[in-house]
Write a protein that holds these residues in place. Structure first.
Motif, mmCIF file in Angstrom:
data_model
loop_
_atom_site.group_PDB
_atom_site.id
_atom_site.type_symbol
_atom_site.label_atom_id
_atom_site.label_comp_id
_atom_site.label_asym_id
_atom_site.label_seq_id
_atom_site.Cartn_x
_atom_site.Cartn_y
_atom_site.Cartn_z
ATOM 1 N N SER A 183 -4.529 0.752 -9.922
ATOM 2 C CA SER A 183 -4.885 0.701 -8.476
ATOM 3 C C SER A 183 -5.117 2.244 -8.176
ATOM 4 O O SER A 183 -6.175 2.322 -7.342
ATOM 5 C CB SER A 183 -3.857 0.227 -7.834
ATOM 6 N N SER B 3 -8.881 3.208 -7.023
ATOM 7 C CA SER B 3 -9.123 3.585 -5.522
ATOM 8 C C SER B 3 -9.789 4.907 -5.370
ATOM 9 O O SER B 3 -10.589 4.962 -4.280
ATOM 10 C CB SER B 3 -7.567 3.551 -4.830
ATOM 11 N N ILE C 239 -7.089 -3.005 -4.200
ATOM 12 C CA ILE C 239 -7.917 -1.877 -3.782
ATOM 13 C C ILE C 239 -9.319 -2.485 -3.728
ATOM 14 O O ILE C 239 -10.164 -1.664 -2.960
ATOM 15 C CB ILE C 239 -8.179 -0.798 -5.008
ATOM 16 N N PRO D 70 -3.854 2.643 -2.967
ATOM 17 C CA PRO D 70 -3.311 1.955 -4.223
ATOM 18 C C PRO D 70 -2.034 1.638 -4.192
ATOM 19 O O PRO D 70 -1.378 1.765 -3.074
ATOM 20 C CB PRO D 70 -3.390 3.029 -5.012
ATOM 21 N N SER E 116 0.730 -1.179 -0.004
ATOM 22 C CA SER E 116 0.040 -0.018 0.050
ATOM 23 C C SER E 116 0.768 1.375 -0.095
ATOM 24 O O SER E 116 1.712 1.313 0.634
ATOM 25 C CB SER E 116 -0.935 0.342 1.238
#
Length: 318
Positions: free
Chosen positions: A297, A301, A240, A271, A111
């Motif tokens: 992502s 997100s 996500i 993301p 992350s």
């Protein structure tokens, strides 16, 4: 209807500013207002100076008695390890090219909490939530680096054994880790820094989130999305949607509520960190796959995080 509208606006107003700054970076890069050299330089300033300063100031001033929740840290660490292990175990059966495997695993679990996550936490929970998020970051940043290096080294250089001791000392050299270690005595013994030092540090720390978000935005490359593979879409979806959905549900069933549950959701819903692309490129992995995972992502997100916060807020869980 009014309640629904209020919660929608709340979710949008807390998430949108973060991504507007991020996409501003993309727009400015497209307009050639800065180039790749600026992104490299600004990223270096963020990761070696501004972000460590930000972490140091937050942790040095943190009261661990009120901001440290061991159950939350243990849950997040366990969630990282379990998701990492399951993704790697399952991906081996579907991805045969080692240049793709490690990149896929890293893109599915790592992350961008240090930048995107903390920015969203601040918008949702204010300065107190930001301090809690920073304390959590202090416990997970080392693990994220270790797991990423392990999966990439193991898949891209299977003939070489990872030197655990060397890896440990390399982790200790990371500026964020140094900042965390140095901050501990100040927090534990309640050492007050001189006002001039605090003011100077605040100036540097204030650079962190906007400069980092602009740099991330400038690094995004949407031209490759047309050629994005199913692997990139799958990794981004796991990152996500699947992981935050499952782990937030488990956290709720265990008994987490309020800002604790919200921070758990935000951490897992962030993301993929752009550093995953940098690491994949430096170690010889599929850099296009890594870049596509970051872009997909990040785009996705915006919807998943705002939807998640709306749901949590609507049901009064945060």
């Amino acid at each position: 209807m009014n309640i629904i509208l209020e919660n929608v606006l709340y979710a949008v107003n807390t998430i949108l500013p973060v991504f507007l700054i991020l996409f501003l970076g993309y727009f400015l890069k497209r307009k050639k207002m800065f180039d790749d050299a600026f992104i490299t330089t600004s990223s270096t300033i963020v990761y070696k100076v501004a972000l460590p300063t930000f972490l140091f100031l937050k942790l040095a001033d943190a009261d661990f008695k009120t901001t440290f929740y061991p159950e939350e840290v243990i849950f997040i660490l366990s969630g990282i390890l379990i998701s990492y292990s399951l993704i790697w175990f399952c991906a081996r059966f579907f991805i045969k090219d080692n240049k793709d495997l490690g990149v896929f695993v890293q893109g599915s679990f790592r992350s961008n909490f240090a930048i995107v996550g903390l920015a969203i936490i601040y918008n949702v929970f204010g300065d107190e939530g930001l301090t809690k998020g920073t304390v959590i970051l202090a416990f997970i940043v080392g693990m994220l680096n270790i797991l990423s290096v392990t999966v990439l080294e193991s898949t891209l250089r299977p003939e070489s054994r990872t030197n655990v001791l060397k890896l440990f000392f390399n982790i200790l050299k990371v500026p964020m880790i140094i900042a965390i270690i140095v901050s501990l005595p100040f927090s534990l013994f309640e050492i007050v820094l001189p006002e001039a030092i605090l003011t100077t540090g605040d100036y540097l720390a204030a650079l962190t989130l906007p400069l980092a978000l602009i740099g991330i935005g400038g690094s995004l490359n949407f031209t490759q999305l047309r050629k994005a593979s199913g692997m990139a879409v799958s990794a981004a979806t796991i990152k996500i949607f699947v992981i935050p959905l499952l782990l937030t549900l488990v956290a709720y069933l265990i008994g987490f509520t309020g800002d604790t549950l919200g921070i758990i959701f935000i951490f897992f819903a962030c993301p993929t960190a752009i550093v995953s692309f940098i690491m994949a490129k430096s170690l010889g992995g599929n850099e296009k796959l890594a870049g596509n995972i970051v872009v997909i992502s990040t785009m996705g997100s915006v919807l998943t995080i705002s939807t998640g916060i709306f749901i949590l807020k609507f049901f009064e869980l945060i």
